[in-house]
Design an enzyme around this catalytic site. Structure first.
Site, PDB file in Angstrom:
ATOM      1  N   ARG A 208      11.588  -1.644  11.834  1.00 23.88           N
ATOM      2  CA  ARG A 208      10.397  -1.188  12.572  1.00 23.88           C
ATOM      3  C   ARG A 208      10.103  -2.191  13.674  1.00 23.88           C
ATOM      4  O   ARG A 208      10.204  -3.395  13.464  1.00 23.88           O
ATOM      5  CB  ARG A 208       9.211  -1.110  11.604  1.00 23.88           C
TER       6      ARG A 208
ATOM      7  N   ARG B 118      -9.448   1.463   8.534  1.00 24.19           N
ATOM      8  CA  ARG B 118      -9.197   0.045   8.804  1.00 24.19           C
ATOM      9  C   ARG B 118     -10.410  -0.598   9.453  1.00 24.19           C
ATOM     10  O   ARG B 118     -10.412  -1.816   9.643  1.00 24.19           O
ATOM     11  CB  ARG B 118      -8.014  -0.089   9.755  1.00 24.19           C
TER      12      ARG B 118
ATOM     13  N   ARG C 228      -0.928  -8.939  13.062  1.00 26.26           N
ATOM     14  CA  ARG C 228      -1.450  -7.822  12.261  1.00 26.26           C
ATOM     15  C   ARG C 228      -2.338  -8.342  11.132  1.00 26.26           C
ATOM     16  O   ARG C 228      -3.343  -7.727  10.793  1.00 26.26           O
ATOM     17  CB  ARG C 228      -0.297  -6.988  11.703  1.00 26.26           C
TER      18      ARG C 228
ATOM     19  N   LYS D  10       0.840  -1.210   0.000  1.00 35.31           N
ATOM     20  CA  LYS D  10       0.000   0.000   0.000  1.00 35.31           C
ATOM     21  C   LYS D  10       0.872   1.256   0.000  1.00 35.31           C
ATOM     22  O   LYS D  10       0.573   2.220  -0.666  1.00 35.31           O
ATOM     23  CB  LYS D  10      -0.917   0.055   1.237  1.00 35.31           C
TER      24      LYS D  10
ATOM     25  N   ARG E 288      12.159  -7.359   4.590  1.00 38.25           N
ATOM     26  CA  ARG E 288      12.222  -5.919   4.903  1.00 38.25           C
ATOM     27  C   ARG E 288      13.063  -5.684   6.170  1.00 38.25           C
ATOM     28  O   ARG E 288      13.877  -4.780   6.211  1.00 38.25           O
ATOM     29  CB  ARG E 288      10.799  -5.381   5.110  1.00 38.25           C
TER      30      ARG E 288
HETATM   31  P1  AMP Z   1       0.864   0.675   9.135  1.00 38.78           P
HETATM   32  O1  AMP Z   1       2.137   1.443   8.953  1.00 38.78           O
HETATM   33  O2  AMP Z   1      -0.272   1.218   8.319  1.00 38.78           O
HETATM   34  O3  AMP Z   1       1.037  -0.801   8.972  1.00 38.78           O
HETATM   35  O4  AMP Z   1       0.399   0.908  10.661  1.00 38.78           O
HETATM   36  C1  AMP Z   1       1.217   0.517  11.743  1.00 38.78           C
HETATM   37  C2  AMP Z   1       0.351   0.362  12.979  1.00 38.78           C
HETATM   38  O5  AMP Z   1      -0.290   1.600  13.293  1.00 38.78           O
HETATM   39  C3  AMP Z   1      -0.786  -0.637  12.857  1.00 38.78           C
HETATM   40  O6  AMP Z   1      -0.367  -1.972  13.110  1.00 38.78           O
HETATM   41  C4  AMP Z   1      -1.756  -0.126  13.904  1.00 38.78           C
HETATM   42  O7  AMP Z   1      -1.335  -0.486  15.207  1.00 38.78           O
HETATM   43  C5  AMP Z   1      -1.614   1.373  13.779  1.00 38.78           C
HETATM   44  N1  AMP Z   1      -2.563   1.946  12.792  1.00 38.78           N
HETATM   45  C6  AMP Z   1      -2.260   2.539  11.600  1.00 38.78           C
HETATM   46  N2  AMP Z   1      -3.375   2.946  10.967  1.00 38.78           N
HETATM   47  C7  AMP Z   1      -4.409   2.602  11.781  1.00 38.78           C
HETATM   48  C8  AMP Z   1      -5.823   2.729  11.681  1.00 38.78           C
HETATM   49  N3  AMP Z   1      -6.411   3.294  10.604  1.00 38.78           N
HETATM   50  N4  AMP Z   1      -6.588   2.262  12.708  1.00 38.78           N
HETATM   51  C9  AMP Z   1      -6.024   1.685  13.790  1.00 38.78           C
HETATM   52  N5  AMP Z   1      -4.702   1.514  13.946  1.00 38.78           N
HETATM   53  C10 AMP Z   1      -3.898   1.972  12.965  1.00 38.78           C
END
Ligand code: AMP
Length: 192
Positions: free
Chosen positions: A139, A88, A150, A13, A127
């Site tokens: 990360r 989400r 996740r 994404k 990664r």
């Molecule tokens: P990402 O970089 O999008 O994979 O997000 C990393 C982490 O941030 C996720 O595993 C969630 O813990 C949190 N997170 C990011 N976006 C959201 C969202 N829209 N709703 C809830 N948690 C989020």
């Protein structure tokens, strides 16, 4: 162009969102990045989000919606945006709809990257290895156990979003397992 990117973590994404943002000259807005910045800056949002993010869960709707609402009100987002990692949950999707509705706007399309989960786990391992090889710190949520969590969190809450947007006629499913350029071309074609 107002685009939402859907797909499990590691599906690409971020990469595809970045390309679309450059193509359409709109900002790419990632809630993951916003939350990580809040964690680094040790704000109240960051402190509340850190342990949830590290364990692979979803940060509360209220916190995330507030972050997005604030970001979408900024000048550079008025001509459009690519949202990556938001919504989400259906609650987040509904709040995005009403936010846009207030401005008499709607989403141009919701791109769903469809991928193979086991291959995703291998991508995440790669990664983390690449980050270490470059001397960076991976990360803190980039490991296989967290990834499985996740993915489960994605399936539980986010998959219903496909149906939500399908019913709105906005869902654009794209095969996310092809090479990056091909995926990008497929998305642009579908959006045109
Ligand atoms: P990402 O970089 O999008 O994979 O997000 C990393 C982490 O941030 C996720 O595993 C969630 O813990 C949190 N997170 C990011 N976006 C959201 C969202 N829209 N709703 C809830 N948690 C989020």
């Amino acid at each position: 162009m107002r685009i939402v990117m859907l797909g499990p973590p590691g599906a690409g994404k971020g990469t595809q969102g970045c390309r679309l943002a450059e193509h359409f000259k709109v900002p790419q807005l990632s809630t993951g990045d916003m939350l990580r910045a809040a964690v680094d800056a040790r704000t109240a949002v960051g402190l509340a989000a850190k342990s949830i993010m590290d364990s692979g869960g979803l940060v509360g709707d209220e916190i995330v919606i507030e972050c997005v609402q604030e970001r979408l009100s900024q000048d550079d987002a008025q001509g459009g945006f690519v949202l990556d990692g938001f919504p989400r949950t259906v609650a987040q999707a509904k709040s995005l709809d009403s936010l846009l509705h207030e401005k008499k706007l709607h989403l141009s399309g919701v791109v769903e990257l469809v991928v193979d989960e086991e291959l995703l786990i291998q991508r995440i391992e790669k990664r983390a290895e690449e980050a270490i090889a470059k001397g960076d710190i991976p990360r803190s949520d980039d490991n296989v156990d967290t990834m499985r969590k996740r993915l489960a969190a994605y399936r539980e809450s986010t998959e219903v979003l496909s149906n939500f947007y399908y019913n709105q006629g906005r869902l654009i499913p794209i095969d996310g397992m092809r090479e990056v350029d091909r995926v990008n071309a497929d998305i642009l074609k579908a959006l045109s």
